[in-house]
Design a protein around this motif. Structure first.
Motif, PDB file in Angstrom:
ATOM      1  N   MET A 177       0.828  -1.203   0.000  1.00  0.00           N
ATOM      2  CA  MET A 177       0.000   0.000   0.000  1.00  0.00           C
ATOM      3  C   MET A 177       0.866   1.259   0.000  1.00  0.00           C
ATOM      4  O   MET A 177       0.560   2.238  -0.683  1.00  0.00           O
ATOM      5  CB  MET A 177      -0.941  -0.018   1.206  1.00  0.00           C
ATOM      6  CG  MET A 177      -2.132  -0.930   1.019  1.00  0.00           C
ATOM      7  SD  MET A 177      -3.294  -0.825   2.386  1.00  0.00           S
ATOM      8  CE  MET A 177      -2.537  -1.961   3.532  1.00  0.00           C
ATOM      9  N   SER A 178       1.956   1.218   0.757  1.00  0.00           N
ATOM     10  CA  SER A 178       2.867   2.359   0.784  1.00  0.00           C
ATOM     11  C   SER A 178       3.486   2.594  -0.586  1.00  0.00           C
ATOM     12  O   SER A 178       3.583   3.730  -1.060  1.00  0.00           O
ATOM     13  CB  SER A 178       3.963   2.119   1.828  1.00  0.00           C
ATOM     14  OG  SER A 178       4.887   3.185   1.851  1.00  0.00           O
ATOM     15  N   ASP A 179       3.891   1.504  -1.245  1.00  0.00           N
ATOM     16  CA  ASP A 179       4.481   1.631  -2.579  1.00  0.00           C
ATOM     17  C   ASP A 179       3.463   2.122  -3.599  1.00  0.00           C
ATOM     18  O   ASP A 179       3.790   2.908  -4.497  1.00  0.00           O
ATOM     19  CB  ASP A 179       5.046   0.277  -3.032  1.00  0.00           C
ATOM     20  CG  ASP A 179       6.277  -0.140  -2.224  1.00  0.00           C
ATOM     21  OD1 ASP A 179       6.873   0.727  -1.558  1.00  0.00           O
ATOM     22  OD2 ASP A 179       6.624  -1.341  -2.258  1.00  0.00           O
ATOM     23  N   LEU A 180       2.219   1.656  -3.485  1.00  0.00           N
ATOM     24  CA  LEU A 180       1.179   2.076  -4.423  1.00  0.00           C
ATOM     25  C   LEU A 180       0.857   3.558  -4.240  1.00  0.00           C
ATOM     26  O   LEU A 180       0.666   4.291  -5.222  1.00  0.00           O
ATOM     27  CB  LEU A 180      -0.085   1.238  -4.215  1.00  0.00           C
ATOM     28  CG  LEU A 180      -1.250   1.509  -5.187  1.00  0.00           C
ATOM     29  CD1 LEU A 180      -0.844   1.200  -6.621  1.00  0.00           C
ATOM     30  CD2 LEU A 180      -2.468   0.666  -4.799  1.00  0.00           C
ATOM     31  N   LEU A 181       0.821   4.021  -3.004  1.00  0.00           N
ATOM     32  CA  LEU A 181       0.542   5.431  -2.745  1.00  0.00           C
ATOM     33  C   LEU A 181       1.710   6.314  -3.170  1.00  0.00           C
ATOM     34  O   LEU A 181       1.509   7.368  -3.793  1.00  0.00           O
ATOM     35  CB  LEU A 181       0.245   5.641  -1.261  1.00  0.00           C
ATOM     36  CG  LEU A 181      -0.031   7.078  -0.815  1.00  0.00           C
ATOM     37  CD1 LEU A 181      -1.278   7.631  -1.504  1.00  0.00           C
ATOM     38  CD2 LEU A 181      -0.179   7.155   0.708  1.00  0.00           C
ATOM     39  N   GLY A 182       2.931   5.895  -2.864  1.00  0.00           N
ATOM     40  CA  GLY A 182       4.102   6.686  -3.223  1.00  0.00           C
ATOM     41  C   GLY A 182       4.040   8.074  -2.604  1.00  0.00           C
ATOM     42  O   GLY A 182       3.683   8.232  -1.435  1.00  0.00           O
ATOM     43  N   LEU A 187      -4.356   7.596  -3.827  1.00  0.00           N
ATOM     44  CA  LEU A 187      -3.822   6.430  -4.522  1.00  0.00           C
ATOM     45  C   LEU A 187      -3.684   6.603  -6.033  1.00  0.00           C
ATOM     46  O   LEU A 187      -2.745   6.090  -6.634  1.00  0.00           O
ATOM     47  CB  LEU A 187      -4.702   5.208  -4.212  1.00  0.00           C
ATOM     48  CG  LEU A 187      -4.531   4.637  -2.805  1.00  0.00           C
ATOM     49  CD1 LEU A 187      -5.655   3.677  -2.475  1.00  0.00           C
ATOM     50  CD2 LEU A 187      -3.183   3.945  -2.664  1.00  0.00           C
ATOM     51  N   PHE A 188      -4.609   7.338  -6.640  1.00  0.00           N
ATOM     52  CA  PHE A 188      -4.556   7.506  -8.093  1.00  0.00           C
ATOM     53  C   PHE A 188      -4.223   8.929  -8.519  1.00  0.00           C
ATOM     54  O   PHE A 188      -4.392   9.277  -9.681  1.00  0.00           O
ATOM     55  CB  PHE A 188      -5.887   7.056  -8.717  1.00  0.00           C
ATOM     56  CG  PHE A 188      -6.148   5.578  -8.546  1.00  0.00           C
ATOM     57  CD1 PHE A 188      -5.308   4.630  -9.116  1.00  0.00           C
ATOM     58  CD2 PHE A 188      -7.226   5.129  -7.800  1.00  0.00           C
ATOM     59  CE1 PHE A 188      -5.540   3.271  -8.956  1.00  0.00           C
ATOM     60  CE2 PHE A 188      -7.474   3.781  -7.631  1.00  0.00           C
ATOM     61  CZ  PHE A 188      -6.627   2.842  -8.211  1.00  0.00           C
ATOM     62  N   GLY A 189      -3.763   9.746  -7.594  1.00  0.00           N
ATOM     63  CA  GLY A 189      -3.382  11.105  -7.975  1.00  0.00           C
ATOM     64  C   GLY A 189      -3.842  12.160  -6.997  1.00  0.00           C
ATOM     65  O   GLY A 189      -3.796  11.963  -5.778  1.00  0.00           O
ATOM     66  N   ASP A 190      -4.323  13.267  -7.514  1.00  0.00           N
ATOM     67  CA  ASP A 190      -4.691  14.417  -6.683  1.00  0.00           C
ATOM     68  C   ASP A 190      -6.121  14.378  -6.179  1.00  0.00           C
ATOM     69  O   ASP A 190      -6.520  15.236  -5.394  1.00  0.00           O
ATOM     70  CB  ASP A 190      -4.483  15.720  -7.476  1.00  0.00           C
ATOM     71  CG  ASP A 190      -3.021  15.964  -7.790  1.00  0.00           C
ATOM     72  OD1 ASP A 190      -2.159  15.492  -7.013  1.00  0.00           O
ATOM     73  OD2 ASP A 190      -2.733  16.621  -8.800  1.00  0.00           O
ATOM     74  N   ARG A 191      -6.912  13.391  -6.633  1.00  0.00           N
ATOM     75  CA  ARG A 191      -8.315  13.301  -6.239  1.00  0.00           C
ATOM     76  C   ARG A 191      -8.572  11.981  -5.528  1.00  0.00           C
ATOM     77  O   ARG A 191      -7.999  10.946  -5.909  1.00  0.00           O
ATOM     78  CB  ARG A 191      -9.236  13.397  -7.464  1.00  0.00           C
ATOM     79  CG  ARG A 191      -9.175  14.698  -8.211  1.00  0.00           C
ATOM     80  CD  ARG A 191      -9.902  14.606  -9.553  1.00  0.00           C
ATOM     81  NE  ARG A 191     -11.297  14.184  -9.414  1.00  0.00           N
ATOM     82  CZ  ARG A 191     -12.113  13.975 -10.451  1.00  0.00           C
ATOM     83  NH1 ARG A 191     -11.669  14.132 -11.696  1.00  0.00           N
ATOM     84  NH2 ARG A 191     -13.365  13.610 -10.238  1.00  0.00           N
ATOM     85  N   PRO A 192      -9.421  11.979  -4.506  1.00  0.00           N
ATOM     86  CA  PRO A 192      -9.730  10.710  -3.835  1.00  0.00           C
ATOM     87  C   PRO A 192     -10.635   9.822  -4.684  1.00  0.00           C
ATOM     88  O   PRO A 192     -11.462  10.314  -5.452  1.00  0.00           O
ATOM     89  CB  PRO A 192     -10.442  11.150  -2.557  1.00  0.00           C
ATOM     90  CG  PRO A 192     -11.064  12.463  -2.901  1.00  0.00           C
ATOM     91  CD  PRO A 192     -10.115  13.116  -3.872  1.00  0.00           C
ATOM     92  N   SER A 193     -10.466   8.542  -4.540  1.00  0.00           N
ATOM     93  CA  SER A 193     -11.330   7.546  -5.159  1.00  0.00           C
ATOM     94  C   SER A 193     -12.000   6.739  -4.059  1.00  0.00           C
ATOM     95  O   SER A 193     -11.706   6.917  -2.870  1.00  0.00           O
ATOM     96  CB  SER A 193     -10.507   6.608  -6.055  1.00  0.00           C
ATOM     97  OG  SER A 193      -9.648   5.803  -5.248  1.00  0.00           O
TER      98      SER A 193
END
Length: 284
Positions: A177-182, A187-193
């Motif tokens: 999860m840490s690697d995916l968030l970076g 997780l996918f950028g500037d907006r929450p999903s």
């Protein structure tokens, strides 16, 4: 307006259940108006499937199960959180949602149900949830609920591993999860999903609770995950700040206490499932 039925708010989290917290976070992030309600008298028999969360929409529609609730909200109110994702990102989110629901949940169960000293921290919430019962009648259902969760923990398979084995698996999932968030805000950028809502609930119930589990300590030691939890909390839950501060102080106290790794620490699970005297017939 949607009514969201849950258990109790706790530790600066919207609910003592990670599943209810996920639905709460989804509704907030999607900006769908709702009111959170504690289930009357803690009577799960009043819910459609005997579990929470459970939502009732203004037109009377009843939906439970976090994923079914999410799909309903997307169909009824538009896919406000995931509509901007690519097809590949949506597929990734769908699969990781199931990881949180079917795998990570048991990491949270270990932090609060497995050891007596941990459950002693959790126990008062269940007693409060059952406060409508006479005081002398509250102990039995709390103990039964714990044993029921430990039974599910065992038959899921995770509970057959030692505490250390579960912690090892959890570290691997946390690293992923840490690697995916970076270094991204979400997780996918500037907006929450929707996946951010789920990850906040899942991580928060291990890292933002007062249980002194190594699982929570490992999550808190990840700078980007700690920053993610703070970011979501600050934006969507500022009204719970005092409760959050109290939980942090309580955790600090609990981390000072000894935490022996011996067989006695696991006696409750062992008493239910002594390998030498199985209480249930295995089905292959």
């Amino acid at each position: 307006m949607i009514t969201l039925y849950g258990y109790l708010p706790a530790w600066g989290l919207s609910d003592m259940s990670p599943y209810v917290s996920y639905t709460d976070a989804y509704l907030r992030m999607a900006e769908i108006p709702f009111k959170a309600v504690i289930l009357e008298k803690g009577d799960l028999a009043k819910t459609p499937k005997g579990k929470l969360p459970w939502i009732v929409d203004s037109d009377g529609t009843n939906v439970d199960d976090t994923q079914l609730i999410q799909y309903y909200l997307e169909d009824k109110y538009g896919d406000k959180l995931d509509g901007w994702l690519t097809k590949e990102q949506k597929a990734t989110a769908t699969l990781i949602h199931r990881m949180f629901g079917e795998c990570w949940y048991w990491m949270a169960v270990q932090t609060r149900y497995r050891r007596d000293q941990d459950f002693a921290i959790y126990d008062p919430l269940w007693v409060t949830f059952l406060s409508w019962l006479p005081e002398e009648q509250r102990r039995a259902p709390v103990e039964a609920f714990r044993d029921n969760l430990l039974t599910q923990f065992w038959f899921h398979g995770t509970g057959r591993n030692s505490e250390q084995d579960v912690e090892f698996i959890c570290r691997k999932l946390t690293d992923a999860m840490s690697d995916l968030l970076g270094d991204k805000p979400y997780l996918f950028g500037d907006r929450p999903s929707s996946l951010d809502a789920n990850m906040y609930a899942a991580l928060g119930h291990c890292a933002m609770t007062p249980f002194p589990s190594p699982i929570g300590q490992y999550i808190r030691a990840k700078p980007n995950l700690a920053a993610f939890l703070k970011r979501v909390f600050d934006k969507y839950y500022p009204e719970l700040r005092k409760d959050r501060e109290a939980a942090e102080a309580y955790l600090a106290e609990n981390l000072k206490k000894p935490r022996p790794n011996d067989e006695h620490a696991d006696h409750r699970l062992r008493s239910l499932f002594d390998p030498a005297k199985p209480k249930f017939r295995e089905v292959s």
